[in-house]
Design a protein around this motif. Structure first.
Motif, PDB file in Angstrom:
ATOM      1  N   PHE A 599       0.851  -1.191   0.000  1.00 41.86           N
ATOM      2  CA  PHE A 599       0.000   0.000   0.000  1.00 41.86           C
ATOM      3  C   PHE A 599       0.886   1.239   0.000  1.00 41.86           C
ATOM      4  CE2 PHE A 599      -1.511   3.417   2.777  1.00 41.86           C
ATOM      5  CZ  PHE A 599      -2.652   3.832   2.103  1.00 41.86           C
ATOM      6  N   GLU A 600       0.398   2.287  -0.665  1.00 38.00           N
ATOM      7  CA  GLU A 600       1.110   3.563  -0.690  1.00 38.00           C
ATOM      8  C   GLU A 600       0.121   4.693  -0.487  1.00 38.00           C
ATOM      9  OE1 GLU A 600       3.451   6.410  -3.924  1.00 38.00           O
ATOM     10  OE2 GLU A 600       3.437   4.233  -4.197  1.00 38.00           O
ATOM     11  N   GLY A 601       0.486   5.678   0.310  1.00 38.07           N
ATOM     12  CA  GLY A 601      -0.368   6.838   0.534  1.00 38.07           C
ATOM     13  C   GLY A 601       0.462   8.085   0.761  1.00 38.07           C
ATOM     14  N   GLY A 602      -0.147   9.225   0.533  1.00 39.22           N
ATOM     15  CA  GLY A 602       0.536  10.490   0.760  1.00 39.22           C
ATOM     16  C   GLY A 602      -0.472  11.602   0.941  1.00 39.22           C
ATOM     17  N   ILE A 603      -0.062  12.637   1.658  1.00 41.95           N
ATOM     18  CA  ILE A 603      -0.947  13.769   1.906  1.00 41.95           C
ATOM     19  C   ILE A 603      -0.098  15.026   2.028  1.00 41.95           C
ATOM     20  CG2 ILE A 603      -0.921  13.491   4.422  1.00 41.95           C
ATOM     21  CD1 ILE A 603      -3.945  14.271   4.336  1.00 41.95           C
ATOM     22  N   ARG A 604      -0.645  16.142   1.576  1.00 38.62           N
ATOM     23  CA  ARG A 604       0.036  17.437   1.686  1.00 38.62           C
ATOM     24  C   ARG A 604      -0.994  18.495   2.045  1.00 38.62           C
ATOM     25  NH1 ARG A 604       4.630  20.488  -0.593  1.00 38.62           N
ATOM     26  NH2 ARG A 604       5.520  18.450  -1.108  1.00 38.62           N
ATOM     27  N   PHE A 605      -0.696  19.255   3.076  1.00 35.89           N
ATOM     28  CA  PHE A 605      -1.522  20.392   3.481  1.00 35.89           C
ATOM     29  C   PHE A 605      -0.773  21.662   3.108  1.00 35.89           C
ATOM     30  CE2 PHE A 605      -2.506  23.761   6.520  1.00 35.89           C
ATOM     31  CZ  PHE A 605      -3.885  23.867   6.348  1.00 35.89           C
ATOM     32  N   SER A 606      -1.454  22.540   2.361  1.00 39.12           N
ATOM     33  CA  SER A 606      -0.824  23.769   1.876  1.00 39.12           C
ATOM     34  C   SER A 606      -1.676  24.962   2.267  1.00 39.12           C
ATOM     35  CB  SER A 606      -0.687  23.733   0.347  1.00 39.12           C
ATOM     36  OG  SER A 606      -0.005  22.575  -0.089  1.00 39.12           O
ATOM     37  N   ASP A 607      -1.023  25.979   2.783  1.00 42.41           N
ATOM     38  CA  ASP A 607      -1.706  27.207   3.176  1.00 42.41           C
ATOM     39  C   ASP A 607      -1.151  28.356   2.346  1.00 42.41           C
ATOM     40  OD1 ASP A 607      -3.210  29.104   4.428  1.00 42.41           O
ATOM     41  OD2 ASP A 607      -1.995  29.177   6.257  1.00 42.41           O
ATOM     42  N   TYR A 608      -1.939  28.787   1.338  1.00 44.19           N
ATOM     43  CA  TYR A 608      -1.532  29.860   0.437  1.00 44.19           C
ATOM     44  C   TYR A 608      -2.034  31.201   0.961  1.00 44.19           C
ATOM     45  CZ  TYR A 608      -0.257  26.458  -3.172  1.00 44.19           C
ATOM     46  OH  TYR A 608       0.332  25.444  -3.877  1.00 44.19           O
ATOM     47  N   SER A 609      -1.207  32.223   0.780  1.00 41.94           N
ATOM     48  CA  SER A 609      -1.636  33.563   1.185  1.00 41.94           C
ATOM     49  C   SER A 609      -2.740  34.083   0.266  1.00 41.94           C
ATOM     50  CB  SER A 609      -0.445  34.523   1.147  1.00 41.94           C
ATOM     51  OG  SER A 609       0.112  34.594  -0.156  1.00 41.94           O
ATOM     52  N   THR A 610      -2.913  33.466  -0.896  1.00 42.10           N
ATOM     53  CA  THR A 610      -3.941  33.903  -1.848  1.00 42.10           C
ATOM     54  C   THR A 610      -5.140  32.960  -1.863  1.00 42.10           C
ATOM     55  OG1 THR A 610      -2.665  32.753  -3.552  1.00 42.10           O
ATOM     56  CG2 THR A 610      -2.342  35.125  -3.361  1.00 42.10           C
ATOM     57  N   ALA A 611      -4.899  31.668  -2.068  1.00 40.52           N
ATOM     58  CA  ALA A 611      -5.988  30.713  -2.245  1.00 40.52           C
ATOM     59  C   ALA A 611      -6.468  30.099  -0.940  1.00 40.52           C
ATOM     60  CB  ALA A 611      -5.548  29.595  -3.205  1.00 40.52           C
ATOM     61  N   GLY A 612      -5.749  30.341   0.151  1.00 36.10           N
ATOM     62  CA  GLY A 612      -6.141  29.746   1.426  1.00 36.10           C
ATOM     63  C   GLY A 612      -5.607  28.329   1.560  1.00 36.10           C
TER      64      GLY A 612
END
Length: 960
Positions: A599-612
């Motif tokens: 099994f393979e999984g991945g996650i990324r949380f991104s906080d943009y100053s423009t898009a939120g």
């Protein structure tokens, strides 16, 4: 004459060098077998999850967890060092262009559109959706849109190129919706290597010259290594006039119910035309009825304009953009302790590019409001003066309202001399956290500065002033400026140098782009399970992007026009903070029916100053029932935040191909006729109205209210490496990508906006509102199209690749690969009120862009024999139909009658050869487009199809 002799001598020498090299290789058949690495095949052992303490583990793009490339669950194509060497590329774009997953971006043959950069476009989803990396880290963009110019990447230092053809936002962040192109650079070199090459076409033009110097060595008892690199590259200019296929200007017409090609051209001509609705239907001195294109100044005298009078600008455009580049780089590492390594990368490049367009087409209706022609102009033919006076000068003041169109050929072409300074610096530390885990932290900063000097421009007020005559001196201007002289726009070559000097102007634009990235990663094996090691990668990044475009102040004030008009400054910045993680878990292994299940999984949380705040992730796995066969699959949610151009760009002029439904054609309905009157087509012209040019000016601009795009990517595939056929490997993958809320021009562009209005003829329809922007004679001009999250894009297809090598005893070794793609769908829905257009298998036509054939592949056969190597590459581009047919299919209407409805299948063959004279010296030669295949006539764009023809290259590398 000297240039012609030099061209012939260069061509003869390069042809001779290529022939001698091939003859030597063919004659020698008595040497022992030499075995080298296979083309672009990584056969690293499946157990290599962990690296050493210095962090030297194999990490193939698509995951940050160290794994061999063929085992990646993301479809990854690897261009290996040998393939790069056989290509003999001095331009990085040449390394990528033969791969079937790429659709043409900008490159050496891109002139209009084109800006001197070389870009990559995976899956035809747009260059802004393809992320380009160097050693897994970002590269500063060439402009406000953040798109990377791959000319900035030193070709001689590339070890391999990993291409992930699917969404990878969870692994690398924004911009990776279509995939990732990761250039892995050489960073451990000892000695000195000098390389040089020269190339020319079989016609003695399109020359390329290149020289490389690489110096490297170890220091501190082998604890460190540093590599210095320098490069000079020069590419000569080739204009359309040098090739027959690039000199004709033919347009579609229907005769006797059949599609035919007839001579045509741009209606803004060097001879000049004048037009007024009041002139339509009148008769010229030759008995011809004056139509909506007005009066033309022919050699035989003024008369009604004919389609064949159009100006052919094709010979003036570049087929190969001239480029001069100097590059330098320094890469290295130093083991500070046994567990910590300091590393650095520094690159610098300065490029100079010149692109050329035909002379500026000036139109009074577009740039001089309220224009009136002064009948006292001394150059105006007397018979025409009397004709205009009778028909237009009702008040007898000698000033008549009309529109004059004149291509100012005497000013020379519109040029763009671009000087680009690029630099990028990376410093970092890496080491071993445990025996199984590695860590890395880095700082990455890049800057790109562009100065664009544009020639062939016009000062609008000065140009207008030249049309008003001093009543006391008909050759002087009414404004009293002693430098101003009355203009003679009536006929070709009528403008004197004194006239040109008064209105001509050069303009200078500046662009500055900055990127800063800071990040850290921990990766490796977390712990072991009975089925194998659990792989992990976690990290965090911070990135800031800023850009500013400052056009010439004359552009900003609307006082000048050259390659654009009315440009406005663009400036802005944004930053993003991200955290991410990946996990690889082997569930079963070495059991009957379960060689491996993981099994393979991945996650990324991104906080943009423009898009939120946005979230991207991936889920997938692999199953191998027995050794030699593996099935893999992956689902990925990707996001892309809007870039600076999309958010903040000022007004910019473009000129897309489009057709106004107000044209008086047999298919125009009564409702359309009536509505066109509402849109601003004069009643006097409505029954004869025709747009002046196939290109219509539009104005694009940013929108700070944009939000992120979202895509869902599915991929399933198989990897086959049978034990009973050693050195054979086959991969096949199906992909499906769907992008929602895609950022696009209002309505999806000018033609889709026109189509959307046509579907609901009402000024309450928002897609009709921009079409009211018209000149007094009804021509669409400067149609406003701002960016919106309005489009939906779907792409699906199959990729496949087969690699095989086989020894043939004392005769050496053969290696072969074929990499191909079949496209099921490439569908775009430009706006909610339009039907989708599927451009799979189509090209151009205003609705589809670059060639997007259903079938495309590249294959290579290489024979290696001791110190000798001969290789033949075959590139195949399948047939593509005219995009106007795709538009008709979308609306359910009858397809247009076209003389050339589709391109043929196109085959290119490239021959290369190498001879290693000794351990220190290698000599090579290539013949690209061996059979001198011309591009398909009429339907082609210059990056997919070769516009230059057969080319010869000879070169050498010497090691000391």
């Amino acid at each position: 004459m000297m240039d012609m002799k030099r061209g012939r001598a260069t061509r003869t020498n390069l042809r001779g060098g290529s022939a001698i090299l091939l003859a030597v290789l063919a004659a020698d058949a008595v040497f022992a077998q030499a075995v080298e690495e296979p083309v672009a095949v990584d056969t690293a052992p499946e157990t290599a999850l962990q690296g050493d303490a210095g962090g030297e583990a194999i990490v193939i793009t698509g995951s940050r967890i160290p794994r061999p490339d063929v085992e990646s669950n993301s479809p990854v194509n690897v261009i290996g060092e040998e393939e790069i060497q056989l290509t003999a590329a001095n331009e990085t774009e040449q390394i990528l262009n033969s791969m079937p997953q790429f659709v043409a971006g900008f490159g050496s043959q891109s002139n209009n559109p084109g800006n001197g950069t070389a870009t990559v476009n995976l899956r035809n989803l747009g260059t802004v959706r393809t992320l380009v990396l160097m050693n897994g880290r970002r590269i500063v963009g060439s402009g406000e849109d953040g798109v990377v110019d791959i000319n900035m990447i030193p070709p001689a230092l590339i070890s391999r190129v990993d291409v992930v053809t699917g969404g990878a936002s969870a692994v690398y962040g924004s911009d990776a919706m279509a995939g990732v192109v990761n250039f892995i650079m050489k960073d451990d070199f000892e000695g000195m290597e000098i390389g040089g090459s020269a190339g020319v076409s079989s016609r003695g033009d399109s020359a390329r010259y290149n020289i490389d110097l690489t110096v490297g060595g170890n220091f501190a008892d082998g604890r460190g290594n540093v590599v210095f690199y320098a490069n000079y590259f020069d590419r000569a200019q080739t204009r359309g006039a040098a090739r027959d296929h690039a000199t004709l200007f033919l347009v579609d017409a229907v005769q006797n119910g059949q599609g035919v090609l007839v001579p045509g051209g741009n209606a803004v001509t060097p001879q000049g035309t004048i037009f007024s609705p009041s002139l339509v239907g009148l008769t010229d001195p030759f008995g011809n009825v004056i139509g909506p294109q007005g009066i033309f100044f022919a050699e035989e005298g003024w008369r009604a304009y004919r389609t064949s009078d159009g100006f052919n600008d094709r010979p003036f455009n570049n087929l190969q953009l001239p480029l001069e580049r100097i590059q330098a780089a320094v890469l290295g590492h130093y083991e500070v302790t046994d567990d910590i390594t300091f590393f650095w990368e520094g690159t610098y490049a300065r490029t100079r590019v010149n692109s050329t367009l035909g002379a500026l087409p000036m139109s009074s209706s577009g740039f001089i409001p309220g224009f009136q022609l002064d009948l006292r102009n001394p150059y105006l033919p007397d018979t025409l003066r009397d004709f205009l006076s009778v028909n237009l000068d009702a008040d007898g003041n000698n000033l008549v309202p009309l529109n004059i169109n004149r291509r100012v050929l005497e000013s020379g072409p519109r040029t763009s001399d671009q000087t680009r300074d690029f630099w990028r610096a990376v410093v970092g530390l890496r080491g071993g956290l445990t025996d199984q885990l590695n860590w890395e932290v880095f700082f990455n900063h890049g800057e790109n500065d562009l100065t664009d000097e544009q020639g062939g421009g016009v000062l609008i007020d000065n140009f207008a002033a030249m049309f008003l005559t001093d009543p006391n001196d008909p050759f002087s201007c009414a404004n009293g400026d002693p430098d101003c002289v009355v203009i003679n726009p009536f006929g070709r070559d009528a403008l004197t140098q004194e006239m040109v000097d008064y209105y001509n102007v050069d303009l200078v634009n500046h662009t500055r782009v900055r990127q800063t990235q800071v990040g850290g990663t921990i990766s490796g094996s977390l712990f072991s399970l009975p089925a194998g090691d659990v792989g992990i990668a976690v990290g965090a990044e911070y990135r800031k992007e800023s850009a500013r475009f400052q056009p010439d102040q004359l552009y900003v004030l609307g006082e000048a026009i050259s390659r654009s008009a009315g440009l406005q400054p663009t400036g802005g910045s944004y930053d993003v903070t991200e955290v991410f993680g990946e996990l690889y878990v082997p569930i079963l292994a070495d059991r009957p029916g379960f060689e491996l299940l993981a099994f393979e999984g991945g996650i990324r949380f991104s906080d943009y100053s423009t898009a939120g705040s946005v979230l991207s992730y991936k889920l997938g796995g692999e199953y191998s029932p027995f050794r030699g066969l593996k099935f893999r699959g992956l689902y990925q949610r990707a996001v892309r935040a809007p870039n600076i151009t999309e958010l903040y760009s000022g007004a910019t002029n473009t000129a897309p191909l489009a057709t106004d439904f107000c044209n008086a054609t047999p298919t125009r309905t009564a409702a359309e006729r009536a509505f066109c009157l509402e849109l601003g087509v004069p009643a006097a012209l409505i029954d004869v109205f025709q747009q002046e040019n196939v290109q219509i000016r539009a104005v694009t601009g940013g929108n700070p209210d944009l939000f992120e795009e979202t895509s869902d990517t599915w991929s399933v595939g198989a990897v086959v490496r049978p034990d009973f056929i050693p050195n054979l490997q086959f991969t096949v993958d199906y992909y499906n990508i769907k992008i929602t809320d895609a950022i696009a021009l209002f309505g999806g562009g000018l033609q889709p906006t026109i189509n959307a209005c046509r579907g609901n003829l009402s000024l309450d329809n928002p897609f009709c509102v921009p079409l009211q922007t018209r000149t007094p004679d009804g021509q669409l001009q400067d149609v406003p199209l701002r960016n919106q999250n309005i489009a939906e894009i779907t792409a699906s297809g199959i990729d496949f690749r087969l690699d095989y090598r086989h020894g043939i005893g004392r005769y050496g070794e053969l290696s072969y690969f074929i990499a191909g793609a079949y496209l099921f769908e490439n569908e775009t829905t430009s706006s909610p009120v339009l039907n989708p257009i599927d451009c799979a298998g189509f090209i151009g036509g205003g609705s589809c862009g670059s060639a997007n054939p259903k079938w495309r592949f590249s294959q290579r056969l290489t024979w290696e024999f001791d110190a000798y190597q001969i290789s033949l590459r075959h590139r195949f581009v399948g047939s593509a139909r005219d995009g106007r047919i795709a538009a008709a299919i979308s609306t359910g209407s009858a397809p247009p009658l076209l003389a050339v409805p589709r391109t043929p299948d196109v085959h290119y063959f490239d021959l290369s050869a190498n001879v290693r004279v000794n351990d220190r010296f290698r000599f090579y030669g290539t013949v690209d487009n061996l059979f001198d295949r011309d591009p398909p006539f009429q339907l082609y764009e210059r990056q997919t199809y070769d516009a230059i023809g057969r080319r010869f290259t000879v070169g050498f590398t010497a090691n000391f």
